[in-house]
Design a protein around this motif. Structure first.
Motif, PDB file in Angstrom:
ATOM      1  N   LYS A 287      42.049  64.692  -1.849  1.00  0.00           N
ATOM      2  CA  LYS A 287      43.488  64.832  -1.598  1.00  0.00           C
ATOM      3  C   LYS A 287      44.061  66.051  -2.313  1.00  0.00           C
ATOM      4  CE  LYS A 287      45.297  62.264  -5.356  1.00  0.00           C
ATOM      5  NZ  LYS A 287      45.616  61.103  -6.066  1.00  0.00           N
ATOM      6  N   ILE A 294      47.901  72.316   2.350  1.00  0.00           N
ATOM      7  CA  ILE A 294      49.314  72.137   2.680  1.00  0.00           C
ATOM      8  C   ILE A 294      50.175  73.204   2.000  1.00  0.00           C
ATOM      9  CG2 ILE A 294      51.278  70.549   2.455  1.00  0.00           C
ATOM     10  CD1 ILE A 294      49.080  68.286   2.519  1.00  0.00           C
ATOM     11  N   ILE A 311      50.327  66.277  15.158  1.00  0.00           N
ATOM     12  CA  ILE A 311      51.182  65.123  14.901  1.00  0.00           C
ATOM     13  C   ILE A 311      50.385  63.947  14.349  1.00  0.00           C
ATOM     14  CG2 ILE A 311      52.998  65.686  16.541  1.00  0.00           C
ATOM     15  CD1 ILE A 311      51.487  63.666  18.457  1.00  0.00           C
ATOM     16  N   GLY A 312      49.208  64.222  13.831  1.00  0.00           N
ATOM     17  CA  GLY A 312      48.341  63.138  13.386  1.00  0.00           C
ATOM     18  C   GLY A 312      48.719  62.535  12.057  1.00  0.00           C
ATOM     19  N   GLY A 313      49.621  63.189  11.332  1.00  0.00           N
ATOM     20  CA  GLY A 313      49.982  62.630  10.027  1.00  0.00           C
ATOM     21  C   GLY A 313      49.111  63.138   8.905  1.00  0.00           C
ATOM     22  N   GLY A 314      48.127  63.970   9.192  1.00  0.00           N
ATOM     23  CA  GLY A 314      47.246  64.512   8.156  1.00  0.00           C
ATOM     24  C   GLY A 314      47.817  65.761   7.522  1.00  0.00           C
ATOM     25  N   TYR A 315      46.932  66.613   6.992  1.00  0.00           N
ATOM     26  CA  TYR A 315      47.450  67.783   6.280  1.00  0.00           C
ATOM     27  C   TYR A 315      48.141  68.772   7.209  1.00  0.00           C
ATOM     28  CZ  TYR A 315      42.500  69.054   7.252  1.00  0.00           C
ATOM     29  OH  TYR A 315      41.279  69.239   7.813  1.00  0.00           O
ATOM     30  N   THR A 317      50.081  68.126   9.773  1.00  0.00           N
ATOM     31  CA  THR A 317      51.467  67.676   9.942  1.00  0.00           C
ATOM     32  C   THR A 317      52.315  68.082   8.735  1.00  0.00           C
ATOM     33  OG1 THR A 317      50.527  65.757  11.045  1.00  0.00           O
ATOM     34  CG2 THR A 317      52.870  65.685  10.537  1.00  0.00           C
ATOM     35  N   SER A 318      51.754  67.857   7.546  1.00  0.00           N
ATOM     36  CA  SER A 318      52.501  68.201   6.341  1.00  0.00           C
ATOM     37  C   SER A 318      52.660  69.705   6.202  1.00  0.00           C
ATOM     38  CB  SER A 318      51.789  67.656   5.107  1.00  0.00           C
ATOM     39  OG  SER A 318      51.768  66.258   5.160  1.00  0.00           O
ATOM     40  N   LYS A 321      55.473  70.932   8.204  1.00  0.00           N
ATOM     41  CA  LYS A 321      56.764  70.619   7.585  1.00  0.00           C
ATOM     42  C   LYS A 321      57.141  71.704   6.592  1.00  0.00           C
ATOM     43  CE  LYS A 321      58.333  66.470   8.838  1.00  0.00           C
ATOM     44  NZ  LYS A 321      57.430  65.313   8.694  1.00  0.00           N
ATOM     45  N   VAL A 322      56.120  72.192   5.847  1.00  0.00           N
ATOM     46  CA  VAL A 322      56.367  73.206   4.837  1.00  0.00           C
ATOM     47  C   VAL A 322      56.516  74.574   5.486  1.00  0.00           C
ATOM     48  CG1 VAL A 322      55.480  74.265   2.729  1.00  0.00           C
ATOM     49  CG2 VAL A 322      55.001  71.865   3.189  1.00  0.00           C
ATOM     50  N   TYR A 410      50.278  51.020  15.198  1.00  0.00           N
ATOM     51  CA  TYR A 410      49.116  50.317  14.668  1.00  0.00           C
ATOM     52  C   TYR A 410      49.530  49.116  13.830  1.00  0.00           C
ATOM     53  CZ  TYR A 410      45.349  53.409  16.110  1.00  0.00           C
ATOM     54  OH  TYR A 410      44.431  54.095  16.827  1.00  0.00           O
TER      55      TYR A 410
ATOM     56  N   ALA B  42      55.020  64.932   3.486  1.00  0.00           N
ATOM     57  CA  ALA B  42      54.630  66.316   3.208  1.00  0.00           C
ATOM     58  C   ALA B  42      54.829  66.637   1.734  1.00  0.00           C
ATOM     59  CB  ALA B  42      55.435  67.273   4.075  1.00  0.00           C
ATOM     60  N   GLY B 243      44.503  58.924  11.147  1.00  0.00           N
ATOM     61  CA  GLY B 243      45.344  59.899  11.816  1.00  0.00           C
ATOM     62  C   GLY B 243      46.617  59.339  12.423  1.00  0.00           C
ATOM     63  N   GLN B 244      47.157  58.261  11.855  1.00  0.00           N
ATOM     64  CA  GLN B 244      48.420  57.762  12.370  1.00  0.00           C
ATOM     65  C   GLN B 244      49.559  58.452  11.644  1.00  0.00           C
ATOM     66  OE1 GLN B 244      48.105  53.488  11.844  1.00  0.00           O
ATOM     67  NE2 GLN B 244      45.933  53.828  12.127  1.00  0.00           N
TER      68      GLN B 244
END
Lengths: 516, 287, 316
Positions: A287, A294, A311-315, A317-318, A321-322, A410, B42, B243-244
């Motif tokens: 992490k 990120i 849009i997977g929510g992983g790095y 996506t973050s 955002k940055v 989910y 983020a 990956g959600q």
């Protein structure tokens, strides 16, 4: 006395649940199951999986009645299930305690170490006869995967299956690059080791993020990173889970003793000394490695094809955002000086993917029927219901694009009692991925280097520190330049002296046998 | 009031400065956790040091506190911590008091056998089998009984009891009080500081007890806070790994659970703190 | 004790034993209340500590997870031989002893000094606030603290540069052990003061008054009143601490160590974790645990003897 009352209550409960299930189905299904198949007394299978899913209800939730109903439509009668879950290492602890106190579940996760141990102690049921009656399992589970779970000619666990579409390949890893940095510097996607070197230099020294500061590195990594790209460019797959066996002059050797490994280490050391690799990679948790991505500190890194999913929510996506203009892409395998390239294959029977049946499980034929139904694609088959919930309620399926779109989140699926906990046999199913991810998966499943021998030989259990400690120490110290590349020879010598000789001998004996 | 010397004043100022610095340094981990727990996905995933939350959101807390089992878990944890601490302190004290009687036949052998248990233990599996054969698995008592007395605390308490002047006990004996009475009415009140210490240790230990809760509890209704929080974290990690899309990171969930479980302990502490202040002994000896 | 009560009756019983037994009964009667107080402790320790100790047998077996502990085949000293023949075991043992010694040397006295300093604070509110804050790190797990430490000492933040280092101390074999000691102190020193504060609270105030009349200044009060009064607590904790000499804190080292510092940081607990537990070899792990316990017991007995020779009261 206490035991007796407990037993009576268990039997009562089982009967009760059984009649309930039968009652349900009979109301839906004119033809009552209990009268049609009086021999099928209801059985509740206890299952124990390695998952952390707090939303899943203890009683199976509203999904259970639907699942059992569909199962009965497909002809699997009188089956019920009770699932408990614990995640991580604690799963193993708890499973061992359950076994040692005689409360072994009927059906549960094992990893390869546990599998060998439990088979040795006679705790698992051989599955050959059962699998012969399970056409769907045999269809979806690749044949070679059974090799790793076979002991003395008998199969003892059910490996993970794979659906037939090409994007379901288990190999999902590759090299990810910041495309926007390449564009900023006017560089092309690298294809050879030399071009990669140029890119890394540019990313390190030429301010690829245009922030006016010298605060970037070319190649990122973390504790777990082995720099597969470089080893692949010299024609060897270094490791995935364990160090790979590679064929040399008619016998197999661990790939970390080959001259190619030394060449790869030399390249990595040079890059590290030039400051192209994040200097703290050996102490970073994954992490923390992700945090570097990120924060736009590194431009090239090993990753998963899903990493290109914005849009997977992983790095990714973050990162967006940055920095909304960032772009991560997966690039093709890097070619080495001799034209070689590749990436080590994923252990087809590792981790949570193996599941075994207790030797004490009641009526195992019916259990395997249920498992077979659970992966079936037929009209009344279980795969879509178990994985995605109810069609048009929880998901929609676009047949032309072969695309599943999930409508229920989910956590809501889990709360209803669907998805991972009730995917009794895991079959890789990526019909939910979009085209970007599918393209990356295409790359990730190409140029795969095979491990010549997957099974653990007995000597490896006696000398476990060779890979976990001896190699990692030399690897990290050589790459970071603490030790010169020539100490690699000392490593090879140490390896053979401290047990590697025996491991190699045993592995070769078995490997030869398997070839004949 | 005697006027303080220059040296004394310098010492006091220096001491305060030093301890204030130490407080700052030890405050940081908690501040870090608070900040992460309030950060967006983020923000939290960017890692590094946190001086303030990044992208303020309460989603991590909402998720942690929305679990239908959380209040039940609080209740279970409070039950285990309160009942467990009371029993632990009581029986540790009775054992320590009796073992302190030098003239008692067998006391030396028993002390040695007690110390032996601090170094040697049978391990997890035999203990589990024992607890199971006692019918305690899947009850909260499984978290209380196996740790009901600790040799370490017995010895700590013994050493404290030795500082009580013998005359106190002797004069009570003269008045015809039996040892049980002396123990409950004289010794226990005099032991308040050490009882507070052991109660604090034990309460914190029981409150954070994850491993035993894991191995002995199956029913979700019986889950204690650490076990439930661990499952919530694991769920968050699974969501991230598969990956959600989530509005907060697994780190935020972890941080929120740290805060959620630390708050009750902080609430208990002020009640115990007065026993660590100078002078409690004096008052009770005189009365 | 109960077995002494069961003196066999019958012809063999002579007058001597009768008088002994009646003397015992008398002594028992005199002390019966103490035995009543002891009873829960005796039951507890037999039931929950001594019965499970049968599990130590696992160290001498090829342990099988299913079935009774005693169903497993015996292996003699096999696991001890495997341990003692491995060079890595001796490296790990050496590291364990060194790190443990450093921790004893620095982290054992630290909370005592801190408790004394806290005790010197005049301002009650400030004292209470400090006391509460310094406990915080104790409640945070090493996983979380590990990532905080990594961030603080990363080259990015500049802390390393300020300390005159080119790399993180986590990566430096020369600094790593010091780093372990320092970070443990940071986490536990505040919490460690609890027992000493309690002991200080128990000091008879009249002693201070008497010493003040004799003209003692604050430093002398600490030296001649506070310290001697809490000495017995310190000694007891010190003896108990030496019994744990080979248990050096798995979590901390497991989280912080890495290939660059293996040679100075691999300790028994991490070694056993890698070669025993993750490989499902419970017998090996039990054998190593037994070794740690025996060494711990020897040291504990030795320290206790030493303490008694120096005129303090030991544990027994």
């Amino acid at each position: 006395m206490k035991k007796l009352t407990k037993m009576v209550s268990v039997v009562c409960m089982t009967c009760l649940l059984g009649t309930l299930a039968a009652g349900c189905s009979s109301s839906e299904n004119g033809n009552t199951s209990s009268s049609a198949n009086p021999a099928a007394k209801p059985v509740t299978y206890t299952m124990f999986f390695n998952y952390g899913i707090p939303e899943f209800p203890d009683n199976g939730g509203e999904a259970k009645a639907k699942i059992i109903a569909q199962m009965e439509k497909a002809g699997v009668q009188g089956v019920d299930y009770k699932i408990s879950m614990i995640s991580g290492d604690e799963y193993k602890t708890k499973l061992n305690l359950l076994i040692s106190s005689g409360e072994i579940p009927d059906y549960f996760n094992v990893d390869s170490t546990q599998l060998a141990m439990y088979v040795d102690q006679g705790l698992l049921r051989p599955l050959d006869d059962l699998l012969a009656k399970a056409p769907n399992l045999m269809k979806f589970i690749p044949k070679e995967r059974f090799e790793g779970v076979t002991f003395d000619g008998k199969i003892y666990a059910i490996p993970q299956g794979v659906r037939t579409e090409s994007f379901n390949s288990p190999n999902t890893a590759g090299l990810l690059v910041r495309q926007d940095w390449l564009d900023n510097l006017g560089l092309k996607q690298p294809t050879t080791l030399d071009e990669l070197h140029t890119v890394l230099k540019g990313f390190t020294h030429d301010d690829p993020d245009k922030n006016g500061q010298d605060d970037t590195y070319g190649l990122g990594g973390n504790k777990a990173t082995v720099f597969n790209t470089v080893f692949g460019a010299y024609g060897i797959g270094l490791m995935s889970g364990s160090i790979f066996w590679t064929e040399k002059e008619g016998k197999i050797v661990k790939s970390f003793v080959t001259p190619e490994a030394k060449q790869a280490l030399a390249v990595l050391q040079q890059w590290y000394k030039e400051g192209l690799i994040d200097p703290e990679f050996p102490v970073m948790e994954p992490k923390q490695g992700d945090a570097r991505i990120i924060n736009s500190k590194v431009g090239v890194f090993e990753g998963d094809a899903f990493g290109v999913n914005a849009i997977g929510g992983g790095y990714y996506t973050s990162l967006l955002k940055v920095l909304p203009t960032a772009k991560i892409t997966m690039i093709n395998r890097i070619t080495g000086p001799d034209g070689k390239k590749g990436w080590p294959e994923v252990n087809p029977y590792s981790g949570g993917a193996l599941r075994a049946i207790s030797v004490d499980a009641k009526d195992p034929e019916r259990l395997i029927q249920m498992l077979d139904w659970s992966v079936s694609d037929d009209a009344n088959g279980g795969v879509n219901l178990l994985t995605y919930g109810e069609e048009n309620v929880d998901y929609t399926f676009d047949e032309t694009k072969n695309l599943i779109t999930q409508k229920t989140s989910y956590s809501d699926l889990y709360a209803k009692g669907f998805s991972n906990p009730v995917r009794f046999v895991q079959v890789t199913d990526r019909r939910w991925t979009d085209n970007t991810v599918r393209a990356a998966l295409e790359i990730a499943s190409s140029e795969i280097v095979k491990n010549e021998w997957w099974k653990t030989v007995p000597a490896e259990l006696d000398y476990p520190d060779l890979e976990k400690k001896l190699w990692t120490e030399y690897f990290v110290k050589i790459v970071t330049g603490v030790w010169p590349v020539d100490r690699f020879d000392e490593f090879v010598q140490n390896y053979y002296q401290q047990g590697g000789q025996k491991i190699e001998q045993q592995a070769n004996e078995e490997w030869q046998k398997s070839k004949n | 009031m005697i006027r303080k010397s220059w040296g004394e004043r310098t010492f006091e100022a220096g001491n305060m400065l030093l301890l204030a610095l130490l407080s700052l340094v030890t405050l940081y981990p908690l501040w870090h956790e608070i900040s992460i727990s309030l950060s967006s996905a983020a923000g939290a995933m960017r890692g590094g040091l946190f001086l303030f939350p990044r992208g303020f959101t309460l989603d991590a807390y909402k998720s942690v506190l929305s679990s239908s089992f959380i209040w039940l878990a609080y209740r279970n944890s409070i039950f285990v911590a309160v009942v467990g601490t009371v029993l632990h302190v009581l029986f540790t004290a009775t054992t320590a008091y009796a073992l302190n009687k030098r003239g008692l036949p067998g006391v030396k052998a028993m002390t040695l056998l007690l110390i032996f248990t601090m170094v040697f233990s049978g391990g997890m599996i035999p203990t589990y089998l024992l607890v199971k054969s006692l019918g305690l698995t899947n009850t909260l008592w499984a978290l209380i009984f196996p740790g009901m007395i600790s040799a370490f605390n017995v010895i700590v308490m013994q050493s404290f009891m030795r500082t009580i002047p013998e005359e106190v006990e002797e004069s009570a004996m003269m008045d015809g009080a039996n040892p049980l009475r002396i123990f409950f009415t004289i010794i226990m009140p005099l032991c308040k500081p050490v009882i507070a210490t052991i109660a604090l240790w034990e309460c914190v230990g029981l409150w954070n007890n994850f491993m035993q809760a894991l191995i002995y509890l199956n029913d979700k209704k019986l889950f204690t806070l650490p076990l439930l929080l661990k499952e919530i974290i694991a769920g968050q990690q699974l969501a991230t790994d598969s990956g959600q899309f989530t509005t907060f990171a697994a780190e935020s969930a972890i941080a929120a659970t740290v805060i959620v479980s630390i708050v009750p302990i902080l609430a208990v502490y002020p009640f115990l703190q007065k026993y660590f202040m100078k002078g409690t002994m004096l008052g009770s000896v005189k009365s | 004790m109960s077995h002494q009560v069961k003196v066999p009756h019958g012809a063999l019983m002579n007058t001597g034993s009768k008088s002994r037994s009646s003397a015992f009964m008398k002594s028992f009667h005199k002390h019966k209340y103490y035995y009543v107080l002891l009873l829960p402790g005796i039951i507890y320790f037999i039931l929950f500590k001594y019965i499970p100790m049968g599990g130590i047998a696992i160290a001498f077996q090829d342990f099988r997870i299913a079935g009774n502990v005693f169903d497993s085949p015996w292996a003699g000293l096999k696991w001890f031989n495997i341990l003692f023949e491995s060079p890595d075991f001796w490296t790990a043992l050496r590291n364990t002893v060194i790190i443990s010694f450093y921790k004893l040397l620095f982290n054992f006295p630290a909370p005592i000094i801190l408790a004394l300093l806290l005790n010197e604070l005049i301002n009650g509110a400030f004292k209470r606030i400090v006391q509460t804050i310094i406990y915080f790190p104790h409640f945070v797990s090493w996983v979380v603290l590990g990532s905080i430490l990594f961030s603080v000492f990363s080259v990015d933040t500049g802390v390393t540069k300020w300390l005159g280092l080119s790399t993180s101390p986590i990566m430096n074999p020369e600094l790593f052990r010091g780093f372990l000691v320092g970070s443990e102190m940071w986490k536990e020193v505040g919490w460690g003061t609890v027992i000493y504060l309690a002991a200080i609270a128990g000091v008879n105030q009249e002693l201070y008054e008497a010493a003040k009349i004799d003209g003692a200044n604050r430093f002398k009060l600490v030296l001649h009143v506070t310290l001697p009064s809490i000495a017995s607590t310190i000694v007891v904790l010190l003896i108990l601490r030496t019994g744990q000499i080979l248990n050096v804190g798995f979590d901390q080292i497991f989280i912080l160590y890495n290939p660059l510092v293996y040679n100075v940081a691999d300790v028994l607990d991490t070694y056993v974790y890698r070669v025993g537990l993750t490989m499902g070899r419970f017998s090996l792990a039990t054998a190593a645990g037994l070794f740690q316990a025996v060494v711990g017991l020897c040291l504990l007995v030795f320290t206790n003897w030493l303490v008694k020779r120096m005129g303090e009261r030991g544990l027994w």
